[in-house]
Design an enzyme around this catalytic site. Sequence first.
Site, PDB file in Angstrom:
ATOM      1  N   GLU A   1       0.838  -1.201   0.000  1.00 29.76           N
ATOM      2  CA  GLU A   1       0.000   0.000   0.000  1.00 29.76           C
ATOM      3  C   GLU A   1       0.873   1.251   0.000  1.00 29.76           C
ATOM      4  OE1 GLU A   1      -3.716   0.228   2.335  1.00 29.76           O
ATOM      5  OE2 GLU A   1      -2.688   1.856   3.405  1.00 29.76           O
TER       6      GLU A   1
ATOM      7  N   TYR B   1      -6.783   7.097  -0.031  1.00 29.51           N
ATOM      8  CA  TYR B   1      -7.553   8.280  -0.423  1.00 29.51           C
ATOM      9  C   TYR B   1      -7.714   9.170   0.792  1.00 29.51           C
ATOM     10  CZ  TYR B   1     -11.535  10.680  -2.696  1.00 29.51           C
ATOM     11  OH  TYR B   1     -12.388  11.596  -3.273  1.00 29.51           O
TER      12      TYR B   1
ATOM     13  N   ALA C   1      -9.510  11.212   3.292  1.00 29.26           N
ATOM     14  CA  ALA C   1     -10.952  11.227   3.573  1.00 29.26           C
ATOM     15  C   ALA C   1     -11.554  12.596   3.291  1.00 29.26           C
ATOM     16  CB  ALA C   1     -11.207  10.818   5.018  1.00 29.26           C
TER      17      ALA C   1
ATOM     18  N   HIS D   1      -8.333   3.612  -3.489  1.00 28.73           N
ATOM     19  CA  HIS D   1      -9.283   3.703  -2.388  1.00 28.73           C
ATOM     20  C   HIS D   1     -10.221   4.883  -2.673  1.00 28.73           C
ATOM     21  CE1 HIS D   1      -6.544   1.597   0.813  1.00 28.73           C
ATOM     22  NE2 HIS D   1      -6.399   1.062  -0.390  1.00 28.73           N
TER      23      HIS D   1
ATOM     24  N   GLY E   1     -14.267   6.171   5.471  1.00 22.40           N
ATOM     25  CA  GLY E   1     -13.316   7.216   5.882  1.00 22.40           C
ATOM     26  C   GLY E   1     -13.571   7.571   7.332  1.00 22.40           C
TER      27      GLY E   1
ATOM     28  N   ALA F   1     -19.916   2.674   4.296  1.00 16.50           N
ATOM     29  CA  ALA F   1     -19.217   2.147   3.109  1.00 16.50           C
ATOM     30  C   ALA F   1     -20.140   1.299   2.231  1.00 16.50           C
ATOM     31  CB  ALA F   1     -18.006   1.329   3.565  1.00 16.50           C
TER      32      ALA F   1
ATOM     33  N   LYS G   1     -22.264  -5.210   3.731  1.00 20.55           N
ATOM     34  CA  LYS G   1     -21.257  -4.672   2.792  1.00 20.55           C
ATOM     35  C   LYS G   1     -20.976  -5.677   1.677  1.00 20.55           C
ATOM     36  CE  LYS G   1     -17.521  -2.984   5.065  1.00 20.55           C
ATOM     37  NZ  LYS G   1     -16.567  -2.008   5.649  1.00 20.55           N
TER      38      LYS G   1
ATOM     39  N   GLN H   1      -7.895  -4.374   8.850  1.00 21.07           N
ATOM     40  CA  GLN H   1      -7.106  -3.420   9.625  1.00 21.07           C
ATOM     41  C   GLN H   1      -5.865  -4.165  10.108  1.00 21.07           C
ATOM     42  OE1 GLN H   1      -6.005  -0.626  10.440  1.00 21.07           O
ATOM     43  NE2 GLN H   1      -7.701   0.304  11.584  1.00 21.07           N
TER      44      GLN H   1
ATOM     45  N   GLN I   1       5.552   5.431  14.342  1.00 19.46           N
ATOM     46  CA  GLN I   1       4.476   4.520  13.948  1.00 19.46           C
ATOM     47  C   GLN I   1       3.829   3.885  15.173  1.00 19.46           C
ATOM     48  OE1 GLN I   1       6.975   2.332  11.119  1.00 19.46           O
ATOM     49  NE2 GLN I   1       5.042   1.543  10.364  1.00 19.46           N
TER      50      GLN I   1
HETATM   51  P1  FAD Z   1     -18.099   1.205   7.441  1.00 17.19           P
HETATM   52  O1  FAD Z   1     -18.085  -0.160   6.884  1.00 17.19           O
HETATM   53  O2  FAD Z   1     -19.145   2.156   6.925  1.00 17.19           O
HETATM   54  O3  FAD Z   1     -18.250   1.055   9.041  1.00 17.19           O
HETATM   55  C1  FAD Z   1     -18.073   2.206   9.876  1.00 17.19           C
HETATM   56  C2  FAD Z   1     -18.793   1.969  11.198  1.00 17.19           C
HETATM   57  O4  FAD Z   1     -20.200   1.960  10.980  1.00 17.19           O
HETATM   58  C3  FAD Z   1     -18.478   0.617  11.858  1.00 17.19           C
HETATM   59  O5  FAD Z   1     -18.488   0.812  13.247  1.00 17.19           O
HETATM   60  C4  FAD Z   1     -19.650  -0.273  11.444  1.00 17.19           C
HETATM   61  O6  FAD Z   1     -19.900  -1.304  12.395  1.00 17.19           O
HETATM   62  C5  FAD Z   1     -20.785   0.727  11.400  1.00 17.19           C
HETATM   63  N1  FAD Z   1     -21.806   0.407  10.386  1.00 17.19           N
HETATM   64  C6  FAD Z   1     -21.594  -0.104   9.154  1.00 17.19           C
HETATM   65  N2  FAD Z   1     -22.767  -0.259   8.502  1.00 17.19           N
HETATM   66  C7  FAD Z   1     -23.744   0.178   9.352  1.00 17.19           C
HETATM   67  C8  FAD Z   1     -25.162   0.290   9.276  1.00 17.19           C
HETATM   68  N3  FAD Z   1     -25.828  -0.116   8.191  1.00 17.19           N
HETATM   69  N4  FAD Z   1     -25.848   0.817  10.328  1.00 17.19           N
HETATM   70  C9  FAD Z   1     -25.188   1.220  11.456  1.00 17.19           C
HETATM   71  N5  FAD Z   1     -23.832   1.121  11.586  1.00 17.19           N
HETATM   72  C10 FAD Z   1     -23.127   0.620  10.552  1.00 17.19           C
HETATM   73  N6  FAD Z   1      -9.492   5.845   5.503  1.00 17.19           N
HETATM   74  C11 FAD Z   1      -9.295   6.843   4.608  1.00 17.19           C
HETATM   75  O7  FAD Z   1      -9.675   7.980   4.864  1.00 17.19           O
HETATM   76  N7  FAD Z   1      -8.680   6.612   3.404  1.00 17.19           N
HETATM   77  C12 FAD Z   1      -8.237   5.369   3.045  1.00 17.19           C
HETATM   78  O8  FAD Z   1      -7.704   5.193   1.954  1.00 17.19           O
HETATM   79  C13 FAD Z   1      -8.431   4.294   3.971  1.00 17.19           C
HETATM   80  N8  FAD Z   1      -8.034   3.043   3.674  1.00 17.19           N
HETATM   81  C14 FAD Z   1      -8.288   2.010   4.563  1.00 17.19           C
HETATM   82  C15 FAD Z   1      -7.930   0.710   4.221  1.00 17.19           C
HETATM   83  C16 FAD Z   1      -8.166  -0.349   5.097  1.00 17.19           C
HETATM   84  C17 FAD Z   1      -7.783  -1.752   4.700  1.00 17.19           C
HETATM   85  C18 FAD Z   1      -8.769  -0.101   6.359  1.00 17.19           C
HETATM   86  C19 FAD Z   1      -8.996  -1.226   7.325  1.00 17.19           C
HETATM   87  C20 FAD Z   1      -9.134   1.190   6.708  1.00 17.19           C
HETATM   88  C21 FAD Z   1      -8.911   2.255   5.817  1.00 17.19           C
HETATM   89  N9  FAD Z   1      -9.289   3.570   6.119  1.00 17.19           N
HETATM   90  C22 FAD Z   1      -9.077   4.585   5.219  1.00 17.19           C
HETATM   91  C23 FAD Z   1      -9.892   3.870   7.420  1.00 17.19           C
HETATM   92  C24 FAD Z   1     -11.440   3.713   7.401  1.00 17.19           C
HETATM   93  O9  FAD Z   1     -12.002   4.640   6.507  1.00 17.19           O
HETATM   94  C25 FAD Z   1     -11.942   3.933   8.822  1.00 17.19           C
HETATM   95  O10 FAD Z   1     -11.550   2.863   9.639  1.00 17.19           O
HETATM   96  C26 FAD Z   1     -13.411   4.244   8.994  1.00 17.19           C
HETATM   97  O11 FAD Z   1     -13.634   4.614  10.346  1.00 17.19           O
HETATM   98  C27 FAD Z   1     -14.362   3.071   8.699  1.00 17.19           C
HETATM   99  O12 FAD Z   1     -14.409   2.800   7.363  1.00 17.19           O
HETATM  100  P2  FAD Z   1     -15.238   1.545   6.816  1.00 17.19           P
HETATM  101  O13 FAD Z   1     -15.167   1.631   5.353  1.00 17.19           O
HETATM  102  O14 FAD Z   1     -14.829   0.303   7.474  1.00 17.19           O
HETATM  103  O15 FAD Z   1     -16.723   1.972   7.311  1.00 17.19           O
END
Ligand code: FAD
Length: 293
Positions: free
Chosen positions: A24, A56, A58, A83, A114, A130, A170, A181, A217
């Site tokens: 990455e 990306y 956020a 992303h 994000g 997401a 999802k 993560q 880190q």
């Molecule tokens: P989601 O899947 O939307 O989940 C977020 C929260 O909402 C979780 O607590 C989940 O349980 C809850 N939730 C999900 N669906 C629902 C629903 N229907 N109703 C109620 N609650 C719900 N961040 C960046 O800004 N840029 C990046 O490029 C980036 N890359 C990443 C790559 C990886 C592999 C990982 C693990 C994380 C990355 N992140 C990045 C961080 C990520 O955006 C954050 O961890 C963020 O807080 C959650 O993103 P998510 O897509 O998992 O969210």
Amino acid sequence: MQQECIEMKIIDVITGEKPSLSFEVFPPKTEDKYENVVAAAEKIATLHPDYMSVTYGAGGGTSEYTADIAQRLSRMGVNSMAHLTCVSSTKERVREELAGLRDRGIQNILALRGDIPPNFDPSAMDYHFAYELAEEIRDFGGFCIGGACYPETHPESESGIKDLEYLKIKAECGCEFFTTQMFFDNNILYNFLYRMLRSGVDVPVVAGIMPVTNKKQIERIMGISGTALPQRFVRIVDRYGDKPEAMKQAGIAYATEQIIDLYANGINAVHVYSMNNYDVAKRIQENLSEIIR
Ligand code: FAD
């Protein structure tokens, strides 16, 4: 204009016979650092990993950079994944981004919410989770879509069970695989995979591994709530945290050992959070040269 596409879909890369190893990179926040980051990403691409992902910002500030770097990697013959986040992305903007990625020949997107910045009003978001973004990308068509998952449960989630319920949504909305993560104890991943399957989420998982090579880190990781640091790891940091070269060597060795254990236990896809660091990516790949052959 649409470009000739040479990329593979990530789902085909990670479900092949051969164990996959990917890296990455992250784009800079400001233009003055752009050339350095491009040079670092392109240097990592010379290692010809199975794919590379580009994060990306956020806040959206680096979105152009994400697409541009992903395209550069792709032109070097490396499968790339861009992303994309919901935070501050309007529907209109997402459609523009998707059209832009398609025109650049990018085949793979990691759909993310994000992190919500402090003082940000989430009610202003067109997509709140997401899964909504994954749905939009699926409806747009043509991309292999991945998502994020959290072996130690997402910090905002009310419970591990709820987190897995949402993960299932999802997957149903278009995510064909999940990248984890970072984690430092493989048993946490094995336990998560079991619970995932029991919850009916049956899509491939890519293990995200962070080689910890410096003190900064470690402080960042400590700030990510919920990431357990095993005693074995804490001892290494205690002993070598103030000796940069020793910490780097120990961090690479720890990550290598984690990856070998994952492959040995049938996890066939590992994504290394290489943090734009060519040397780290190269040394990890060298350590695994016979294993990933
Ligand atoms: P989601 O899947 O939307 O989940 C977020 C929260 O909402 C979780 O607590 C989940 O349980 C809850 N939730 C999900 N669906 C629902 C629903 N229907 N109703 C109620 N609650 C719900 N961040 C960046 O800004 N840029 C990046 O490029 C980036 N890359 C990443 C790559 C990886 C592999 C990982 C693990 C994380 C990355 N992140 C990045 C961080 C990520 O955006 C954050 O961890 C963020 O807080 C959650 O993103 P998510 O897509 O998992 O969210």
